[in-house]
Design an enzyme around this catalytic site. Sequence first.
Site, short mmCIF file in Angstrom:
data_model
loop_
_atom_site.label_atom_id
_atom_site.label_comp_id
_atom_site.label_asym_id
_atom_site.label_seq_id
_atom_site.Cartn_x
_atom_site.Cartn_y
_atom_site.Cartn_z
N ARG A 172 9.96 6.12 2.44
CA ARG A 172 9.83 7.03 1.20
C ARG A 172 8.05 7.37 0.98
O ARG A 172 7.83 7.15 -0.12
CB ARG A 172 10.15 6.22 -0.05
CG ARG A 172 11.86 5.79 -0.02
CD ARG A 172 12.06 5.34 -1.30
NE ARG A 172 12.81 6.28 -2.51
CZ ARG A 172 13.41 6.14 -3.32
NH1 ARG A 172 13.34 4.80 -3.74
NH2 ARG A 172 13.79 6.79 -4.21
N ILE A 230 19.14 11.42 4.36
CA ILE A 230 18.05 11.57 3.53
C ILE A 230 17.22 10.41 3.89
O ILE A 230 16.02 10.46 3.83
CB ILE A 230 18.29 11.72 2.18
CG1 ILE A 230 19.36 12.94 2.00
CG2 ILE A 230 17.19 11.85 1.10
CD1 ILE A 230 18.99 14.33 2.21
N LYS A 263 19.46 9.55 -15.26
CA LYS A 263 18.41 8.75 -15.15
C LYS A 263 17.42 9.64 -14.61
O LYS A 263 16.21 9.67 -14.95
CB LYS A 263 18.65 7.69 -14.46
CG LYS A 263 17.56 6.67 -13.66
CD LYS A 263 17.91 5.83 -12.62
CE LYS A 263 16.88 5.62 -11.55
NZ LYS A 263 16.58 6.45 -10.49
N ASN A 264 17.66 10.24 -13.39
CA ASN A 264 16.78 10.99 -12.74
C ASN A 264 15.97 12.28 -13.42
O ASN A 264 15.09 12.87 -12.94
CB ASN A 264 17.40 11.45 -11.34
CG ASN A 264 17.31 10.16 -10.43
OD1 ASN A 264 16.70 9.15 -10.89
ND2 ASN A 264 17.91 10.52 -9.30
N ARG A 291 18.83 -0.91 -14.19
CA ARG A 291 17.73 0.25 -14.27
C ARG A 291 18.22 1.76 -14.37
O ARG A 291 17.73 2.67 -14.70
CB ARG A 291 17.10 0.22 -12.67
CG ARG A 291 15.86 -0.77 -12.72
CD ARG A 291 15.09 -0.51 -11.27
NE ARG A 291 14.76 0.93 -11.16
CZ ARG A 291 14.82 1.69 -9.84
NH1 ARG A 291 14.95 1.10 -8.74
NH2 ARG A 291 14.57 2.81 -9.83
N ASP A 326 22.68 9.30 -3.34
CA ASP A 326 22.95 8.65 -4.27
C ASP A 326 24.56 8.10 -4.56
O ASP A 326 24.73 7.30 -5.13
CB ASP A 326 22.30 8.99 -5.65
CG ASP A 326 20.87 8.94 -5.70
OD1 ASP A 326 20.28 8.27 -4.51
OD2 ASP A 326 20.06 9.38 -6.65
N ARG A 350 10.20 4.29 -8.82
CA ARG A 350 9.55 5.62 -8.14
C ARG A 350 8.93 6.66 -8.94
O ARG A 350 8.10 7.11 -8.85
CB ARG A 350 10.94 6.12 -7.69
CG ARG A 350 10.76 7.12 -6.37
CD ARG A 350 10.50 6.40 -4.94
NE ARG A 350 10.23 7.58 -4.10
CZ ARG A 350 9.04 7.48 -3.42
NH1 ARG A 350 8.30 6.28 -3.18
NH2 ARG A 350 8.93 8.60 -2.20
N CYS A 389 13.68 1.63 -5.32
CA CYS A 389 14.37 0.70 -4.34
C CYS A 389 14.22 0.81 -2.75
O CYS A 389 13.43 1.85 -2.30
CB CYS A 389 16.07 1.50 -4.47
SG CYS A 389 16.71 0.88 -5.87
N ILE A 430 4.96 9.85 0.04
CA ILE A 430 4.73 11.07 -1.18
C ILE A 430 3.61 11.97 -0.45
O ILE A 430 3.14 12.55 -1.40
CB ILE A 430 4.35 10.52 -2.28
CG1 ILE A 430 2.92 9.54 -2.29
CG2 ILE A 430 5.65 9.65 -2.84
CD1 ILE A 430 2.62 9.61 -3.82
#
Length: 416
Positions: free
Chosen positions: A121, A326, A22-23, A396, A304, A92, A116, A123
């Site tokens: 989070r 994190i 996914k990422n 997702r 994750d 995201r 999520c 940027i």
Amino acid sequence: MSKLKIEGNNCLTGTINVSGAKNSAVALLPAALLCKNSSKIYNVPKIRDIEYLIKILKILNCDYKINDNALEINTANLKNTPIPEELSEQMRASYYFMGSLLARFKKVEISFPGGCHIGARPIDLHIKGFKALGANVEIIKNKYIITAEKLHGARIYLDFPSVGATINLMLASSYAEGTTIIENAAREPEIVNVASFLISMGAKITGAGTNTIIIEGSEILDNGSTEVFPDRIEASTYIVLGALVGKDLKIKGFIKDHINSVLTKLNECGVKFKIQNDEITISKCKNLQTTDIKTEVFPGFPTDMQQVFTVLLAKANGISTVTETIYESRFKSAELINTMGGNMKIKDNVLTIHGPVELKGKELYIPDLRGGAALVLAALIADGTTYLDNITLLLRGYEDIVEKLQNVGAKIKIVE
Ligand code: UD1
């Protein structure tokens, strides 16, 4: 509303094939916009985040063809349309359009990215980097408007090796004039996957996968082609499941070097497995030992994976800990597992897990993507039936999760 119905305590056997990551995929689709015409991406997972990204590609007037898991994108008629909030807030990764549209048009208008709720989070590192490349960034209401007369190479030091900022800055600087050096860059496999895609288009990038990446700007990139790496988080999730309820369960199609930290922790817990090439065979471990985990950037233990791993630790003999470094708020699934009979305590960023416990089926609401995967595992080892609501979050990120689990004998289905 659809829910997942899961009946626990079944032994799972057979083979689960790992999907594309996914990422990686969510960065590769926006990266395709750097091609003046066409590009091909293979092994794209069929997940919700990809559906949303394809909707954004349509808004930007891209043509595309999907053939199984291969995606062909043509950007010959690309238009720089502002990306609306109802799409950008779905995930995201919508922020990767900042880097690619800035590179192509020197202007981007995009609403705040979603994702999520696992912490603040921000940027800011992406924005600082764009500014260093010569861009001007304005925030008007909930929209970023990023413009540049021209982009120029720069030496950028990231205060934290952010995955998103590293990829966004590789994208933007691929069309900047001169050389960009990203220091303290993230080293996750996703970075290498995106860099190899950009290189296939003609970009001059060295050092991806190390903490210093050097990008020589190009004038034209085209004909990109790449394959999405296997999903290291999906693979690790099913491997942990194998240690809980597997009977010679096979998980196939991963890259071992991407999941070494998870395999090491499984070893510490006393789990036995056999790896041959890209396939692992794993069975239920009857005498699970405790361990302590600290989430780190790659190649450390991935944040994750920590929620999923806590399910295994709930079955270990004694006290284990998970220290999350994190994100500030990533233990929601632990509170829910406690309602199933778990004994986990949260203090600041440390979760203490007391095992072994017996879990009982419950009716629960999925709090976030990886927390959802943790609850699926908890349900699969629990006595009785669990119903999980809000399954869109889980879908997702995990391709065909229901079918994959049914194929190895899990009693799981979507019910209305
Ligand atoms: C990506 C992954 C996510 C994973 C994370 C860490 C995607 C779409 N998501 O998220 O699944 O959990 O990497 O492996 O690939 N930070 C800042 N300022 C910034 C950027 C990040 O403070 O400008 C902080 C974040 O709040 C977080 C940490 O740095 O605490 C890591 O973030 P980052 O590596 O950027 O993660 P994402 O790219 O958002």
